[in-house]
Design a protein around this motif. Structure first.
Motif, short mmCIF file in Angstrom:
data_model
loop_
_atom_site.label_atom_id
_atom_site.label_comp_id
_atom_site.label_asym_id
_atom_site.label_seq_id
_atom_site.Cartn_x
_atom_site.Cartn_y
_atom_site.Cartn_z
N PRO A 86 0.83 -0.91 0.11
CA PRO A 86 0.14 0.05 -0.24
C PRO A 86 0.74 1.27 0.04
O PRO A 86 2.04 1.46 0.61
N GLU A 87 0.23 2.47 -0.60
CA GLU A 87 1.24 3.66 -1.06
C GLU A 87 1.85 3.81 0.40
O GLU A 87 3.21 4.33 0.50
N LYS A 88 0.92 4.40 1.47
CA LYS A 88 1.90 4.81 2.56
C LYS A 88 2.76 3.91 3.32
O LYS A 88 3.88 4.19 3.59
N MET A 89 2.54 2.54 3.26
CA MET A 89 3.51 1.47 3.94
C MET A 89 4.54 1.42 3.29
O MET A 89 5.64 1.38 3.73
N VAL A 131 15.66 2.84 2.61
CA VAL A 131 16.49 3.42 1.47
C VAL A 131 17.21 4.56 2.03
O VAL A 131 18.35 4.74 1.95
N GLU A 132 16.23 5.53 2.53
CA GLU A 132 16.62 6.76 2.92
C GLU A 132 17.34 6.76 4.29
O GLU A 132 17.79 7.71 4.72
N GLU A 133 17.14 5.62 4.90
CA GLU A 133 17.60 5.30 6.32
C GLU A 133 17.27 6.45 7.23
O GLU A 133 18.26 6.78 8.12
N LEU A 134 15.99 7.11 7.26
CA LEU A 134 15.50 7.92 8.22
C LEU A 134 15.31 7.23 9.43
O LEU A 134 14.68 6.23 9.46
N SER A 135 15.30 7.94 10.64
CA SER A 135 14.96 7.43 11.84
C SER A 135 13.24 7.47 12.01
O SER A 135 12.87 8.10 11.13
N TYR A 136 12.70 6.79 12.87
CA TYR A 136 11.37 6.51 12.86
C TYR A 136 10.82 8.16 13.41
O TYR A 136 9.84 8.31 12.71
N ASP A 137 11.69 8.80 14.20
CA ASP A 137 11.02 10.27 14.50
C ASP A 137 11.28 11.14 13.22
O ASP A 137 10.37 11.89 13.03
N GLU A 138 12.24 10.86 12.23
CA GLU A 138 12.37 11.78 11.19
C GLU A 138 11.12 11.31 10.12
O GLU A 138 10.52 12.47 9.42
N ILE A 139 11.02 10.11 10.37
CA ILE A 139 9.83 9.77 9.23
C ILE A 139 8.51 10.35 9.79
O ILE A 139 7.49 10.81 8.87
N ALA A 140 8.35 10.18 11.00
CA ALA A 140 7.08 10.58 11.64
C ALA A 140 6.90 12.03 11.65
O ALA A 140 5.69 12.72 11.18
N LEU A 141 8.05 12.94 11.59
CA LEU A 141 8.06 14.22 11.39
C LEU A 141 7.65 14.40 9.94
O LEU A 141 6.78 15.59 9.64
N GLN A 142 8.38 13.99 8.99
CA GLN A 142 7.98 14.02 7.59
C GLN A 142 6.82 13.92 7.07
O GLN A 142 6.03 14.41 6.16
N LEU A 143 6.01 12.84 7.57
CA LEU A 143 5.01 12.41 7.10
C LEU A 143 3.70 12.71 8.02
O LEU A 143 2.57 12.41 7.79
N ILE A 203 2.97 11.82 11.07
CA ILE A 203 2.52 10.50 11.82
C ILE A 203 3.23 10.34 12.86
O ILE A 203 4.09 10.96 13.10
N THR A 204 2.67 9.30 13.65
CA THR A 204 3.65 9.27 14.93
C THR A 204 4.83 8.20 14.89
O THR A 204 4.66 7.29 13.66
N ASP A 205 5.74 8.29 15.60
CA ASP A 205 6.68 7.52 15.28
C ASP A 205 6.45 5.78 15.31
O ASP A 205 6.79 4.87 14.96
#
Length: 189
Positions: A134-137, A146-158, A160-162
């Motif tokens: 699924p697109e969001k997943m 791939v981008e090797e972002l932390s969960y916190d960085e992903i949460a901030l960028q999208l 969503i919560t970590d």
């Protein structure tokens, strides 16, 4: 004769949906260089950036009659390029990493016949399975793997919560493992 360069984006979009090729050409002239630069910043390869943007514009032309743009045209185009880049990265980088790790596993523990051919087949299967997420997943998975972002960085960028980011990555890995285990018997003996 209308001067398309003076038309606002929403008018160009309406004309595009009416099969107006000049409107399409104006949209291309207006945004292609900016989008190529955007793709290049991520991919760091001019040919790949050009290909990604060409694919986006080809898709827009092919789907012009059912095209639905919410918000601005520029936002839509940037998101389309971003998604296409993520798919490209998924195919190139993630597949390569998984193929390398699977290849190492196989080299250490199993005999591998026609390893190059089988590795290419496996890369293709992995890329297809990632694309089917699924697109969001898929987006969270690619940002993490791939981008090797932390969960916190992903949460901030999208936005969503970590915890959601972690769960999305966990779910995607679980799905990929489940789908790929069916293929492992074919590739390993």
């Amino acid at each position: 004769m209308p001067l398309y360069s003076e038309y606002a984006d929403d008018i160009l979009l309406r004309l595009l949906k009416e099969d107006d090729q000049s409107a399409y050409t104006e949209i291309f002239k207006r945004y292609s260089k900016l989008l190529i630069n955007h793709a290049y910043k991520i991919l760091e390869n001019q040919d790949e950036a050009n290909d990604v943007v060409q694919e986006v514009f080809l898709s827009i032309w092919n789907k012009r009659n059912e095209l639905t743009v919410t918000g601005s045209l520029s936002s839509y185009l940037y998101k389309a390029v971003k998604n296409r880049v993520l798919n490209y990265i998924a195919h190139e980088k993630v597949v390569s990493r998984y193929a390398d790790s699977i290849s190492n596993f196989v080299e250490n523990d199993y005999v591998f016949a026609d390893s190059k051919l089988r590795e290419e087949e496996l890369e293709s299967i992995i890329a297809k399975e990632i694309a089917l997420l699924p697109e969001k997943m898929r987006e969270v998975f690619l940002l993490r793997k791939v981008e090797e972002l932390s969960y916190d960085e992903i949460a901030l960028q999208l936005n969503i919560t970590d915890k959601t980011a972690k769960q999305q990555v966990y779910n995607s890995v679980k799905i990929l493992r489940e789908k790929l285990k069916n293929f492992m018997g074919v590739f390993v003996w």
